[in-house]
Design an enzyme around this catalytic site. Structure first.
Site, mmCIF file in Angstrom:
data_model
loop_
_atom_site.group_PDB
_atom_site.id
_atom_site.type_symbol
_atom_site.label_atom_id
_atom_site.label_comp_id
_atom_site.label_asym_id
_atom_site.label_seq_id
_atom_site.Cartn_x
_atom_site.Cartn_y
_atom_site.Cartn_z
ATOM 1 N N THR A 346 0.839 -1.205 0.000
ATOM 2 C CA THR A 346 0.000 0.000 0.000
ATOM 3 C C THR A 346 0.872 1.253 0.000
ATOM 4 O O THR A 346 0.631 2.201 -0.758
ATOM 5 C CB THR A 346 -0.922 0.010 1.228
ATOM 6 O OG1 THR A 346 -1.741 -1.164 1.213
ATOM 7 C CG2 THR A 346 -1.808 1.239 1.241
ATOM 8 N N GLN A 376 -6.121 -1.957 -2.473
ATOM 9 C CA GLN A 376 -5.399 -0.752 -2.076
ATOM 10 C C GLN A 376 -4.579 -0.196 -3.239
ATOM 11 O O GLN A 376 -3.761 -0.901 -3.827
ATOM 12 C CB GLN A 376 -4.460 -1.054 -0.899
ATOM 13 C CG GLN A 376 -5.183 -1.523 0.353
ATOM 14 C CD GLN A 376 -5.267 -3.038 0.465
ATOM 15 O OE1 GLN A 376 -5.268 -3.745 -0.543
ATOM 16 N NE2 GLN A 376 -5.325 -3.531 1.691
ATOM 17 N N GLN A 398 -10.005 2.332 -3.423
ATOM 18 C CA GLN A 398 -9.608 2.028 -2.046
ATOM 19 C C GLN A 398 -8.286 2.714 -1.722
ATOM 20 O O GLN A 398 -7.324 2.629 -2.481
ATOM 21 C CB GLN A 398 -9.466 0.512 -1.848
ATOM 22 C CG GLN A 398 -9.117 0.122 -0.406
ATOM 23 C CD GLN A 398 -9.218 -1.370 -0.163
ATOM 24 O OE1 GLN A 398 -9.761 -2.104 -0.989
ATOM 25 N NE2 GLN A 398 -8.715 -1.829 0.967
ATOM 26 N N ASP A 399 -8.250 3.429 -0.578
ATOM 27 C CA ASP A 399 -7.027 4.086 -0.094
ATOM 28 C C ASP A 399 -6.552 5.207 -1.017
ATOM 29 O O ASP A 399 -5.371 5.313 -1.343
ATOM 30 C CB ASP A 399 -5.892 3.067 0.088
ATOM 31 C CG ASP A 399 -6.142 2.127 1.258
ATOM 32 O OD1 ASP A 399 -7.192 2.252 1.904
ATOM 33 O OD2 ASP A 399 -5.289 1.265 1.506
ATOM 34 N N ASP A 420 -11.966 3.166 2.889
ATOM 35 C CA ASP A 420 -10.898 3.816 3.672
ATOM 36 C C ASP A 420 -10.152 4.862 2.841
ATOM 37 O O ASP A 420 -8.925 4.950 2.887
ATOM 38 C CB ASP A 420 -9.884 2.769 4.175
ATOM 39 C CG ASP A 420 -10.535 1.632 4.946
ATOM 40 O OD1 ASP A 420 -11.618 1.849 5.515
ATOM 41 O OD2 ASP A 420 -9.959 0.526 4.958
ATOM 42 N N ARG A 488 -14.037 4.120 9.919
ATOM 43 C CA ARG A 488 -13.856 2.993 10.821
ATOM 44 C C ARG A 488 -12.443 3.063 11.404
ATOM 45 O O ARG A 488 -11.540 3.652 10.797
ATOM 46 C CB ARG A 488 -14.082 1.666 10.103
ATOM 47 C CG ARG A 488 -13.164 1.400 8.910
ATOM 48 C CD ARG A 488 -13.405 0.015 8.337
ATOM 49 N NE ARG A 488 -12.541 -0.261 7.177
ATOM 50 C CZ ARG A 488 -12.362 -1.477 6.672
ATOM 51 N NH1 ARG A 488 -12.967 -2.525 7.202
ATOM 52 N NH2 ARG A 488 -11.564 -1.657 5.621
ATOM 53 N N TRP A 490 -8.895 2.113 12.110
ATOM 54 C CA TRP A 490 -7.823 1.238 11.644
ATOM 55 C C TRP A 490 -6.926 0.816 12.808
ATOM 56 O O TRP A 490 -6.461 -0.313 12.873
ATOM 57 C CB TRP A 490 -7.011 1.971 10.573
ATOM 58 C CG TRP A 490 -5.918 1.164 9.943
ATOM 59 C CD1 TRP A 490 -5.746 -0.184 10.000
ATOM 60 C CD2 TRP A 490 -4.837 1.656 9.144
ATOM 61 N NE1 TRP A 490 -4.631 -0.561 9.289
ATOM 62 C CE2 TRP A 490 -4.053 0.546 8.750
ATOM 63 C CE3 TRP A 490 -4.464 2.925 8.718
ATOM 64 C CZ2 TRP A 490 -2.911 0.680 7.964
ATOM 65 C CZ3 TRP A 490 -3.328 3.054 7.919
ATOM 66 C CH2 TRP A 490 -2.573 1.940 7.563
#
Length: 582
Positions: A346, A376, A398-399, A420, A488, A490
């Site tokens: 990531t 990611q 994502q990310d 996220d 959320r 992490w």
């Protein structure tokens, strides 16, 4: 899962120039920091405020009592005391609380050096997968940055209460130690994708966690000392912390004329990047590589309209660089690295990765086109302290945006993604931004944020202020089939605040989502303050211990740019618009 590499030629091909530079850089940093620590710790501690007066003589028993008292404010007091007490000269060097902290940082530096050699040895092992090699490279980079941060902390302690305002000095020290903790977590996070990765993680976990705990202890002691000194100063002067948000000055090197040009976006650049060859460079990466190191003045890289298909790194040594585009719709830096699609970590997947302090960007799009199916895939990773972004787009799935560490500010930007998509452990404030969930993969839920504070003393968190929370056009027709949440947790002490923002009905009434069962639900800090819109109602929000509806303006004030990232001392230098308060 990526295939196993054979020793010899394949590994040599994979171990590119970046890794060699990291190893040499880390070794050089180790030697320099070791020499520097030896000099600094031997210097007699200066007088400071509060209980930091420096007596002429002190007994060995009294020195150990100072260490015990200093360690009592930490989360790992036994480790703290045993570590400092193991220093051969503790009885003669510790005369004040600050001396104890200096020794703690000294011993932490030695532990980081040990960690580096362990990672280096492991990276020479045969049979490692490409992603394991990449994750180890990430760790080498993190170790190098940790050594640099600890060196700055040592220097900052030596100069404590002599050069800056006490509050600014304290926040700088806290930021450096918070970042050092984050480095250790980032190293380990790189081994969380496959089962084989997790086996390598196990071999590093003990030493990395020990370093993280030692950093935590140093941070706790710094917080205890500086908080006490600030409280005593305020009591003495009869003022509150908020009164220190004075009007900042422009840097001496920036003329009034240049300031206006920067604000208008028409400043004369140092170099021009143009894909068609009409500038000084054809790629952004080439312009960054040619930029001066450790610049104390703003170095402007004008990026002309065009699509730049490249991965760009702004390393630690390239400071005060500014990217100036021709408009976010016209100047686009794009790539497609991802965890699933290309086997990157990531951390390494970022299209643009910025580490050098004082980075600025305006009128640019940062994009990762890997797509939802490749998990990611970061468009922009930022570890630059005192960095800011104005009128920029960060687009991925994502990310999308990795707010990795240090103090960051985003104004009038668009951030779009799925899972996220704003994540990390910086102290990051978003103001007047559009934050839009987009259509995720089948069965996925959208999470706007995933904050990763691991230590209660870290001065980090994600603050969304006066922004607009919505959905992109591809999600709007089917948003009922893809629940979207504000965030959320992490990590254990995740901290995220939404305030004074407009939240559309794309957000699920519960507001927030679990990471894994009951993990972090009691220890996180999730706050909402004076938000409006169809999705802003809090009556059906989660009932977690860590969630709260903020009703106090003074509590909310603590999350404004002026308070949370010390914006009064640096935001004006960016030339970007901003608001310090509520």
């Amino acid at each position: 899962m990526a295939g196993v590499l054979n020793p010899g030629k394949n590994i040599n091909n994979f171990t590119n120039n970046k890794r060699k530079k990291l190893i040499l850089g880390a070794l050089a940093t180790i030697l320099l920091v070791s020499a520097f620590i030896g000099i600094v710790v031997g210097v007699k501690s200066r007088n400071s405020r509060s209980n930091n007066s420096n007596p002429q003589s002190i007994t060995a028993s009294e020195a150990h009592e100072i260490v015990k008292s200093s360690c009592s404010s930490t989360f790992y007091p036994e480790l703290c005391y045993s570590t400092i007490a193991s220093h051969p000269e503790v009885s003669t060097k510790v005369k004040t609380q600050k001396d104890a902290i200096e020794l703690a940082v000294n011993m932490t530096t030695k532990a980081v050096q040990y960690s580096y050699f362990k990672i280096q040895k492991l990276s020479n092992r045969r049979g490692l997968t490409p992603r394991q090699m990449r994750a180890l490279n990430d760790c080498l980079e993190m170790v190098s940055e940790t050594l640099d941060e600890l060196g700055q902390v040592t220097k900052g302690l030596e100069e404590y209460d002599t050069k800056k305002s006490l509050k600014q000095h304290a926040e700088d020290l806290k930021t450096l130690m918070s970042s050092a903790i984050t480095d250790q977590e980032t190293c380990l996070d790189g081994f969380s994708h496959d089962n084989d990765d997790k086996k390598v993680r196990k071999e590093l976990e003990k030493s990395e966690k020990r370093v993280e705990k030692m950093c935590s202890n140093a941070l706790a002691m710094i917080c205890n000392m500086t908080n006490t000194d600030i409280a005593n100063e305020n009591k003495l002067n009869g003022r509150h912390l908020t009164e220190e948000q004075n009007t900042p000055e422009w840097p001496t090197w920036l003329s009034a004329g240049d300031r206006k040009l920067l604000q208008s976006g028409t400043v004369t650049p140092n170099v021009v990047v143009a894909a068609d060859g009409s500038g000084d460079y054809k790629t952004v990466g080439a312009a960054v590589e040619a930029a001066p190191k450790k610049s104390k003045t703003r170095y402007v890289i004008r990026i002309k309209a065009g699509v730049y298909r490249e991965n760009v790194d702004v390393p630690k040594g390239k400071t005060n660089i500014m990217f100036m585009g021709d408009g976010r719709k016209n100047t686009i830096i794009t790539a497609s690295r991802s965890v699933k699609g290309t086997g990157h970590t990531t951390f390494e997947s970022a299209t643009v990765a910025v580490v050098g302090d004082g980075f600025l960007a305006r009128d640019i799009t940062f994009e990762n086109t890997a797509g939802a199916a490749n998990h990611q895939a970061v468009a922009l990773r930022v570890g630059s302290d005192l960095s800011a972004f104005y009128q920029c787009d960060m687009l991925a799935y994502q990310d999308t945006l990795y707010v990795h560490k240090n103090r960051q500010f985003y104004i009038n930007c668009l951030i779009a993604g799925t899972v996220d998509f704003i994540f990390g452990n910086a102290a990051a404030v978003f103001q007047d931004c559009d934050i839009h969930a987009r259509l995720p993969g089948s069965g996925q839920k959208n999470m706007l944020t995933a904050q990763s504070r691991t230590d209660l003393n870290q001065n980090t968190g994600i603050v969304i202020q006066k922004c607009r929370i919505g959905a992109t056009s591809d999600l709007l027709p089917v948003q009922g089939s893809f629940p979207t949440y504000l965030g959320r947790p992490w990590k254990q002490y995740a901290r995220t605040v939404f305030m004074q923002s407009t939240i559309s009905n794309v957000i699920h009434p519960a507001g927030w989502h679990e990471w894994d069962g009951n993990f972090a639900l009691d220890t996180l800090y999730y706050g909402e303050y004076q938000n409006t819109g169809a999705g802003a109602g809090t009556s059906n929000r989660v009932k977690w211990k860590g969630f709260k509806v903020i009703t106090s303006s003074s509590e909310a004030q603590g999350f404004t740019p002026g308070s949370f990232i010390g914006g009064s001392s640096w935001l004006r230098n960016t030339s970007f618009p901003f608001s310090l308060g509520l």
